[in-house]
Design an enzyme around this catalytic site. Structure first.
Site, mmCIF file in Angstrom:
data_model
loop_
_atom_site.group_PDB
_atom_site.id
_atom_site.type_symbol
_atom_site.label_atom_id
_atom_site.label_comp_id
_atom_site.label_asym_id
_atom_site.label_seq_id
_atom_site.Cartn_x
_atom_site.Cartn_y
_atom_site.Cartn_z
ATOM 1 N N THR A 69 34.154 96.108 22.336
ATOM 2 C CA THR A 69 35.110 96.117 23.443
ATOM 3 C C THR A 69 35.947 94.849 23.475
ATOM 4 N N GLY A 108 27.303 92.138 24.874
ATOM 5 C CA GLY A 108 26.112 91.559 25.472
ATOM 6 C C GLY A 108 25.501 90.483 24.587
ATOM 7 N N GLU A 351 28.679 102.045 26.961
ATOM 8 C CA GLU A 351 28.359 103.042 25.920
ATOM 9 C C GLU A 351 29.156 104.317 26.123
HETATM 10 C C1 LIG Z 1 13.020 103.264 20.078
HETATM 11 C C2 LIG Z 1 13.931 102.097 20.237
HETATM 12 C C3 LIG Z 1 14.444 102.027 21.628
HETATM 13 C C4 LIG Z 1 15.482 100.929 21.781
HETATM 14 C C5 LIG Z 1 16.227 101.133 23.076
HETATM 15 C C6 LIG Z 1 17.104 99.965 23.394
HETATM 16 C C7 LIG Z 1 17.673 100.122 24.739
HETATM 17 C C8 LIG Z 1 19.115 100.583 24.655
HETATM 18 C C9 LIG Z 1 19.496 101.278 25.890
HETATM 19 C C10 LIG Z 1 20.301 100.724 26.770
HETATM 20 C C11 LIG Z 1 20.900 99.390 26.586
HETATM 21 C C12 LIG Z 1 22.380 99.477 26.486
HETATM 22 C C13 LIG Z 1 22.985 98.150 26.856
HETATM 23 C C14 LIG Z 1 24.470 98.257 27.049
HETATM 24 C C15 LIG Z 1 25.179 97.967 25.786
HETATM 25 C C16 LIG Z 1 26.559 98.485 25.831
HETATM 26 C C17 LIG Z 1 27.214 98.557 24.688
HETATM 27 C C18 LIG Z 1 28.556 99.095 24.674
HETATM 28 O O1 LIG Z 1 29.131 99.479 25.671
HETATM 29 S S1 LIG Z 1 29.198 99.193 23.104
HETATM 30 C C19 LIG Z 1 30.807 99.854 23.360
HETATM 31 C C20 LIG Z 1 30.736 101.311 23.773
HETATM 32 N N1 LIG Z 1 32.050 101.858 23.751
HETATM 33 C C21 LIG Z 1 32.263 103.178 23.735
HETATM 34 O O2 LIG Z 1 31.364 103.989 23.845
HETATM 35 C C22 LIG Z 1 33.702 103.585 23.584
HETATM 36 C C23 LIG Z 1 33.908 105.035 24.004
HETATM 37 N N2 LIG Z 1 35.006 105.614 23.248
HETATM 38 C C24 LIG Z 1 34.751 106.451 22.193
HETATM 39 O O3 LIG Z 1 33.646 106.747 21.823
HETATM 40 C C25 LIG Z 1 35.958 107.031 21.506
HETATM 41 O O4 LIG Z 1 37.088 106.238 21.752
HETATM 42 C C26 LIG Z 1 36.263 108.478 22.007
HETATM 43 C C27 LIG Z 1 36.362 108.505 23.505
HETATM 44 C C28 LIG Z 1 35.156 109.372 21.540
HETATM 45 C C29 LIG Z 1 37.574 108.919 21.436
HETATM 46 O O5 LIG Z 1 37.542 108.609 20.092
HETATM 47 P P1 LIG Z 1 38.790 108.968 19.194
HETATM 48 O O6 LIG Z 1 40.028 108.762 19.967
HETATM 49 O O7 LIG Z 1 38.646 108.256 17.905
HETATM 50 O O8 LIG Z 1 38.498 110.470 18.905
HETATM 51 P P2 LIG Z 1 39.173 111.746 19.554
HETATM 52 O O9 LIG Z 1 40.603 111.806 19.128
HETATM 53 O O10 LIG Z 1 38.858 111.841 21.006
HETATM 54 O O11 LIG Z 1 38.329 112.865 18.806
HETATM 55 C C30 LIG Z 1 38.559 113.045 17.426
HETATM 56 C C31 LIG Z 1 37.387 113.843 16.917
HETATM 57 O O12 LIG Z 1 36.302 112.950 16.714
HETATM 58 C C32 LIG Z 1 35.153 113.456 17.368
HETATM 59 N N3 LIG Z 1 34.333 112.332 17.749
HETATM 60 C C33 LIG Z 1 34.669 111.307 18.555
HETATM 61 N N4 LIG Z 1 33.639 110.452 18.659
HETATM 62 C C34 LIG Z 1 32.642 110.957 17.905
HETATM 63 C C35 LIG Z 1 31.310 110.527 17.621
HETATM 64 N N5 LIG Z 1 30.797 109.409 18.160
HETATM 65 N N6 LIG Z 1 30.559 111.293 16.811
HETATM 66 C C36 LIG Z 1 31.065 112.428 16.287
HETATM 67 N N7 LIG Z 1 32.327 112.914 16.515
HETATM 68 C C37 LIG Z 1 33.084 112.150 17.327
HETATM 69 C C38 LIG Z 1 35.710 114.186 18.549
HETATM 70 O O13 LIG Z 1 34.759 115.097 19.070
HETATM 71 C C39 LIG Z 1 36.886 114.882 17.925
HETATM 72 O O14 LIG Z 1 36.403 115.962 17.193
HETATM 73 P P3 LIG Z 1 37.313 117.281 17.114
HETATM 74 O O15 LIG Z 1 37.463 117.749 18.526
HETATM 75 O O16 LIG Z 1 38.613 116.836 16.513
HETATM 76 O O17 LIG Z 1 36.519 118.218 16.263
HETATM 77 C C1 LIG Z 2 27.120 96.128 31.795
HETATM 78 C C2 LIG Z 2 28.051 96.337 30.619
HETATM 79 C C3 LIG Z 2 27.625 96.005 29.344
HETATM 80 C C4 LIG Z 2 28.477 96.174 28.257
HETATM 81 N N1 LIG Z 2 28.053 95.796 27.005
HETATM 82 C C5 LIG Z 2 28.900 95.932 25.962
HETATM 83 C C6 LIG Z 2 28.492 95.530 24.655
HETATM 84 O O1 LIG Z 2 27.387 95.050 24.454
HETATM 85 N N2 LIG Z 2 29.362 95.667 23.631
HETATM 86 C C7 LIG Z 2 30.619 96.201 23.808
HETATM 87 O O2 LIG Z 2 31.358 96.318 22.841
HETATM 88 N N3 LIG Z 2 31.029 96.612 25.038
HETATM 89 C C8 LIG Z 2 30.202 96.487 26.105
HETATM 90 N N4 LIG Z 2 30.607 96.898 27.351
HETATM 91 C C9 LIG Z 2 31.963 97.421 27.538
HETATM 92 C C10 LIG Z 2 31.925 98.931 27.733
HETATM 93 O O3 LIG Z 2 31.597 99.578 26.548
HETATM 94 C C11 LIG Z 2 33.306 99.389 28.244
HETATM 95 O O4 LIG Z 2 33.518 98.816 29.499
HETATM 96 C C12 LIG Z 2 33.325 100.914 28.362
HETATM 97 O O5 LIG Z 2 33.393 101.480 27.078
HETATM 98 C C13 LIG Z 2 34.491 101.414 29.228
HETATM 99 O O6 LIG Z 2 35.708 101.041 28.654
HETATM 100 P P1 LIG Z 2 36.786 100.280 29.558
HETATM 101 O O7 LIG Z 2 36.123 99.142 30.187
HETATM 102 O O8 LIG Z 2 37.972 100.082 28.702
HETATM 103 O O9 LIG Z 2 37.159 101.312 30.711
HETATM 104 P P2 LIG Z 2 38.494 102.180 30.801
HETATM 105 O O10 LIG Z 2 38.485 103.220 29.762
HETATM 106 O O11 LIG Z 2 39.657 101.273 30.919
HETATM 107 O O12 LIG Z 2 38.212 102.923 32.208
HETATM 108 C C14 LIG Z 2 39.042 102.792 33.332
HETATM 109 C C15 LIG Z 2 39.316 104.180 33.884
HETATM 110 O O13 LIG Z 2 40.140 104.870 32.954
HETATM 111 C C16 LIG Z 2 39.636 106.199 32.770
HETATM 112 N N5 LIG Z 2 40.002 106.690 31.436
HETATM 113 C C17 LIG Z 2 40.076 105.972 30.296
HETATM 114 N N6 LIG Z 2 40.405 106.756 29.252
HETATM 115 C C18 LIG Z 2 40.536 108.023 29.760
HETATM 116 C C19 LIG Z 2 40.828 109.307 29.200
HETATM 117 N N7 LIG Z 2 41.089 109.441 27.876
HETATM 118 N N8 LIG Z 2 40.849 110.375 30.030
HETATM 119 C C20 LIG Z 2 40.574 110.239 31.345
HETATM 120 N N9 LIG Z 2 40.280 109.052 31.938
HETATM 121 C C21 LIG Z 2 40.265 107.968 31.157
HETATM 122 C C22 LIG Z 2 38.135 106.029 32.902
HETATM 123 O O14 LIG Z 2 37.529 107.288 33.243
HETATM 124 C C23 LIG Z 2 38.040 105.020 34.035
HETATM 125 O O15 LIG Z 2 38.032 105.719 35.282
HETATM 126 C C24 LIG Z 2 29.771 96.715 28.460
HETATM 127 C C25 LIG Z 2 30.200 97.058 29.746
HETATM 128 C C26 LIG Z 2 29.342 96.882 30.823
HETATM 129 C C27 LIG Z 2 29.805 97.249 32.209
#
Ligand SMILES: CCCCCCCC/C=C\CCCCC/C=C/C(=O)SCCNC(=O)CCNC(=O)[C@H](O)C(C)(C)COP(=O)(O)OP(=O)(O)OC[C@H]1O[C@@H](n2cnc3c(N)ncnc32)[C@H](O)[C@@H]1OP(=O)(O)O
Ligand SMILES: Cc1cc2nc3c(=O)[nH]c(=O)nc-3n(C[C@H](O)[C@H](O)[C@H](O)COP(=O)(O)OP(=O)(O)OC[C@H]3O[C@@H](n4cnc5c(N)ncnc54)[C@H](O)[C@@H]3O)c2cc1C
Length: 593
Positions: A69, A108, A351
Site C-alpha cells: 500500500t 505493518g 487485506e
Molecule cells: C497457519 C499460519 C497462520 C498465520 C496467520 C497469521 C495471521 C494473519 C491474519 C491476520 C493479520 C493480517 C494483518 C494485516 C495485514 C494487512 C496487510 C495488507 O493490507 S496488504 C495489502 C492488501 N491490499 C489489498 O488487498 C488490495 C486489494 N486490491 C486487490 O486485490 C486488487 O486491486 C483487486 C481489487 C482485486 C482488483 O485487481 P485488478 O484491478 O488487478 O483486477 P480486476 O481488473 O478487478 O480483475 C481482473 C481479473 O483478475 C481477477 N483477480 C483479481 N485479483 C485476483 C486474485 N487475488 N486471485 C485471482 N484472481 C484475481 C479478477 O477476478 C478478474 O478476473 P476476471 O473477472 O477477469 O476473470
Molecule cells: C490496520 C491496517 C493494517 C494494514 N497493514 C498493511 C500492510 O501490512 N501492508 C500493506 O501493504 N497495507 C496494509 N494496510 C493497507 C490496506 O491494505 C489498505 O488500506 C486497504 O487495501 C484499503 O485500501 P485504501 O486504503 O486505498 O482504501 P480505498 O480503496 O481508498 O477505500 C476508500 C473507499 O473507496 C471505496 N472504493 C475503492 N475502490 C472501489 C471500487 N473499485 N468500487 C467501489 N468502491 C471502491 C472503498 O469501498 C472505500 O469505501 C493496512 C491497513 C490497515 C487499516
C-alpha cells in the site's frame, strides 16, 4: 522461536496458536513476518530463492513484512506508483518512489521492527512496464538496525487499534537491489532484461488470498471471544426484577438479552466451521495452483474475498452488540471487549477493503450467472444459481435443515438474478459495460452477502449431517445451526419474502421458532461458551473470567489504574487550585464593588 522449538511445535498452525496465546489481543509485531512474509517467500519465490530465504525467515535471522500500500493507493494495485527498473549493466533493480503519493504507507512493522520487506512495485525492463511484482528488499542494516542509505522510514502515528503493530511509511530514492531479489516463481527478468510473463498476472496477488483465508478464522476467534465474555457476564450479572418483588434476575433471563447474544453464539460456531471449510478449499486449490493447475483460481479468489468481507463485517457488528450487552462495564477496558473490537475492525479494511472484496465476488457471480443461463456447468458451490425461482418454500413447523438451505439458496439465486438483470438492462439502455456494472453494484453487494450467507448455512448443515457426533452434542449443535439460519431469515425477511417465497403462516412459524430456540439454548449457553476453552489470560476480561468473580476483579482492576498512584493528582496543584483561588479572589473583588 526457541521456546517453540523446546515445546516441539512443528506445524505453523501450532506455532500461530502459541503466538496468539503469548500476544492474545494485539497482533504480534512478528505476525506479518510469520503470517505473510515467510509464506510469500515460500509460495512466490523460486525453489532456489525459497531454499535461500525461507530458513532465514523461519529462524528470524531475517525479519520481514509485506509492503504494498502507498499513500495514494491501497485498493487499486495496478495503480501503485513505486517503480522497480531493471539495470542490465549492474544486474540490479532500482526502486524509486517517484511521487509523494507513491510513498509506501501502512505496511505493518516497517517503522521500527523489520529489516526486510516484500515490496510490490511496477516492474520496468527494456523501457516497458510489466505491472506489479514482488521484490525482497533489505531496509535496515543487519548489524546495527540502522535504516539503509537511500531509504526514508518512519511510523505513521497512532491508530484506532493494532497497537502491537508499528505500521510505517517508506520512501525509496533510487534504491538498488540485486536482480535475483525479484520473486521469480511465476514471472522472471533474465540477465539481458527480457521479461518472462507468468501464466496468470494475478498469481502475484496470491499472498493476499492466503491472508484473506486466515482472516475468516480471525473473525471467528474475535467474535467468539466477545461472545464468551458477554454470555458469562450475562450469567453473573443480576439487574432489575423480572418477577415483581422477586430477586433481581440474571440478565441472561431477559428475552432481549438472549436475542442479542445467542444468535452471536450460533454465528461463532457457524464461522468456525466456515473458516475450517474455507481453509480446506484453500489448501486444495492453492496446491493445484502450485502444480500449475489454475482452473479453480477464480473460484478461490471469489470465495476468499466474499467470506473475508462477510465474516469481518458480521463479527465487528456482533462484537459491538456483545460490548453493549454488558452495560457500563462493557465500555471499560476491564471487559476486554473494546480491545477485541479495536484490533479486528481494521480487518474490514486491510487485506482488501470489504466493499471492494464483495465486488470481486459479485463480478464472479455475474459471470457464473451468465454461464448458468447458457446451460453451462457451474462449480458445485455456485450451482444454486440455476434454482427454479418459481418454486415456493415447503418450510413446516420443524424448520428442517433442508427447507432452510432451500430458502437461502432461493434468496441468493433471486438476488443475483435481480442484480444481473439490472446490469443487463443498463447495457440495453446503451450504457458502456463499466457504467452498466457500476450502476448495478448496490444490488450486487446485497446479492453477494446472500451468497456468502448461503455458503455458511449450507456448510454448517453439511457438517452436522456428515460428521459423527454424539446425539446430545448433535442436538445442541443442531439448535445452534437452526438458530443461525432462522435468525438470518427473520432479520432479512424482506429479501426472503420479496417474491412470496414464504407464505404468511411460514413467516409466523419462523418468528415463533427463533424465540423458542432462545429458550432451548438458554440451559446450555454457558457450557457452549466454555467449550471454546479460552483461558482467562487470553480473554483478559474481568467480566468473562471463568470463576465469575466479576466485581472482585473489577475492583482490583480499578485500584490498579495509574491515576490511583497518588491521592491528589498534579493537575490539582497546576490547574484546579489556581483556578479556584482566582475565582475566590474575583469573588472578593466583586463583593467589594
Ligand atoms: C497457519 C499460519 C497462520 C498465520 C496467520 C497469521 C495471521 C494473519 C491474519 C491476520 C493479520 C493480517 C494483518 C494485516 C495485514 C494487512 C496487510 C495488507 O493490507 S496488504 C495489502 C492488501 N491490499 C489489498 O488487498 C488490495 C486489494 N486490491 C486487490 O486485490 C486488487 O486491486 C483487486 C481489487 C482485486 C482488483 O485487481 P485488478 O484491478 O488487478 O483486477 P480486476 O481488473 O478487478 O480483475 C481482473 C481479473 O483478475 C481477477 N483477480 C483479481 N485479483 C485476483 C486474485 N487475488 N486471485 C485471482 N484472481 C484475481 C479478477 O477476478 C478478474 O478476473 P476476471 O473477472 O477477469 O476473470
Ligand atoms: C490496520 C491496517 C493494517 C494494514 N497493514 C498493511 C500492510 O501490512 N501492508 C500493506 O501493504 N497495507 C496494509 N494496510 C493497507 C490496506 O491494505 C489498505 O488500506 C486497504 O487495501 C484499503 O485500501 P485504501 O486504503 O486505498 O482504501 P480505498 O480503496 O481508498 O477505500 C476508500 C473507499 O473507496 C471505496 N472504493 C475503492 N475502490 C472501489 C471500487 N473499485 N468500487 C467501489 N468502491 C471502491 C472503498 O469501498 C472505500 O469505501 C493496512 C491497513 C490497515 C487499516
Amino acid at each position: 522461536m526457541d521456546r517453540m522449538e523446546e515445546l516441539g511445535f512443528r506445524s505453523e498452525t501450532d506455532r500461530q496458536i502459541f503466538r496468539e496465546a503469548a500476544a492474545p489481543v494485539e497482533l504480534s509485531p512478528f505476525g506479518l513476518h510469520s503470517g505473510m512474509f515467510v509464506p510469500t517467500l515460500e509460495r512466490q519465490g523460486t525453489p532456489e530463492q525459497s531454499r535461500k530465504w525461507v530458513p532465514l525467515g523461519k529462524s528470524f535471522k531475517m525479519i520481514g513484512t509485506y509492503a504494498q500500500t502507498e499513500l495514494g493507493h491501497g485498493t487499486f494495485i495496478r495503480g501503485l506508483e513505486t517503480t522497480a527498473t531493471f539495470d542490465p549493466e549492474t544486474q540490479e533493480f532500482i526502486l524509486d518512489s517517484p511521487t509523494l503519493s507513491s510513498i509506501k504507507y501502512w505496511p505493518g512493522n516497517v517503522a521500527k521492527t523489520v529489516n526486510h520487506c516484500l515490496v510490490m512495485a511496477q516492474l520496468y525492463t527494456q523501457g516497458k512496464c510489466h505491472g506489479t511484482h514482488l521484490f525482497l528488499v533489505q531496509v535496515r542494516n543487519m548489524e546495527d538496525h540502522t535504516i539503509m542509505p537511500g531509504l526514508e522510514i518512519g511510523d505513521i502515528g497512532p491508530k484506532l487499534g493494532f497497537d502491537g503493530v508499528d505500521n510505517g511509511f517508506m520512501r525509496f530514492n533510487k534504491y538498488r537491489i540485486p536482480r535475483m531479489n525479484m520473486l521469480m516463481r511465476y514471472a522472471k527478468v533474465l540477465e539481458n532484461g527480457d521479461y518472462i510473463k507468468p501464466k496468470n498476472a494475478k498469481l502475484t496477488y496470491g499472498a493476499m488470498v492466503m491472508i484473506r483465508v486466515f482472516i475468516v478464522m480471525d473473525a471467528f476467534k474475535t467474535l467468539s471471544r466477545a461472545a464468551v465474555i458477554a454470555v458469562r457476564y450475562s450469567a453473573v450479572r443480576r439487574q432489575s426484577e423480572l418477577r415483581p418483588g422477586g430477586e433481581e434476575a440474571q440478565v441472561m433471563d431477559y428475552q432481549t438479552q438472549q436475542y442479542k447474544l445467542f444468535p452471536l453464539l450460533a454465528t461463532s460456531y457457524a464461522f468456525l466451521l466456515a473458516a475450517e471449510g474455507m481453509s480446506q478449499i484453500y489448501a486444495k486449490i492453492s496446491s493445484d495452483i502450485e502444480r500449475g493447475n489454475l482452473e479453480d483460481m477464480p473460484q478461490l479468489h471469489a470465495l476468499a474475498c466474499g467470506l473475508k468481507a462477510f465474516c469481518t463485517w458480521v463479527a465487528c457488528e456482533g462484537i459491538e452488540v456483545c460490548r453493549m450487552s454488558c452495560g457500563g462495564h462493557g465500555y471499560s477496558h476491564a471487559s476486554g471487549i473494546p480491545k477485541i473490537y479495536a484490533n479486528i475492525v481494521g480487518a474490514c479494511t486491510y487485506e482488501g477493503e470489504n466493499t471492494v472484496m464483495m465486488l470481486q465476488t459479485a463480478r464472479y457471480l455475474s459471470k457464473c450467472y451468465i454461464r448458468g443461463q447458457r446451460g453451462e456447468s457451474l462449480p458445485e458451490l455456485i450451482q444454486y444459481l440455476t434454482t427454479d425461482l418459481n418454486v415456493k418454500s415447503t418450510l413446516g413447523e420443524d424448520c428442517s435443515f433442508e427447507s432452510l438451505v432451500a430458502a437461502y439458496s432461493h434468496r441468493a439465486a433471486r438476488m443475483v438474478a435481480v442484480a444481473c438483470k439490472l446490469q443487463q438492462t443498463n447495457k440495453k439502455k446503451g450504457m458502456a459495460g463499466h457504467d452498466a456494472w457500476n450502476k448495478s453494484t448496490v444490488p450486487f453487494i446485497a446479492a453477494t452477502k446472500a451468497h456468502c450467507h448461503l455458503f455458511i448455512v449450507r456448510n454448517f448443515v453439511t457438517i452436522l449431517s456428515q460428521k459423527k457426533i454424539d446425539p446430545a452434542t448433535h442436538n445442541v449443535l443442531s439448535q445452534l445451526c437452526t438458530l443461525y439460519a432462522v435468525y438470518g431469515i427473520v432479520e432479512n425477511m424482506g429479501e426472503f419474502m420479496q417474491d412470496g417465497y414464504f407464505n404468511q403462516d411460514q413467516v409466523s412459524i419462523l418468528n415463533r421458532k427463533v424465540l423458542a430456540l432462545l429458550e432451548d439454548i438458554r440451559p446450555n449457553a454457558v457450557a457452549l461458551v466454555d467449550a471454546f476453552d479460552y483461558p482467562d489470560h487470553l480473554l483478559q476480561s474481568c467480566l468473562g473470567r471463568y470463576d465469575g468473580q466479576v466485581y472482585e476483579a473489577l475492583y482490583e482492576y480499578s485500584k490498579s489504574s495509574p491515576l490511583n498512584n497518588t491521592d491528589i493528582h498534579s493537575s490539582y496543584y497546576n490547574y484546579i487550585r489556581p483556578m479556584m483561588q482566582k475565582r475566590s479572589e474575583s469573588k472578593n473583588i466583586s463583593a467589594k464593588l
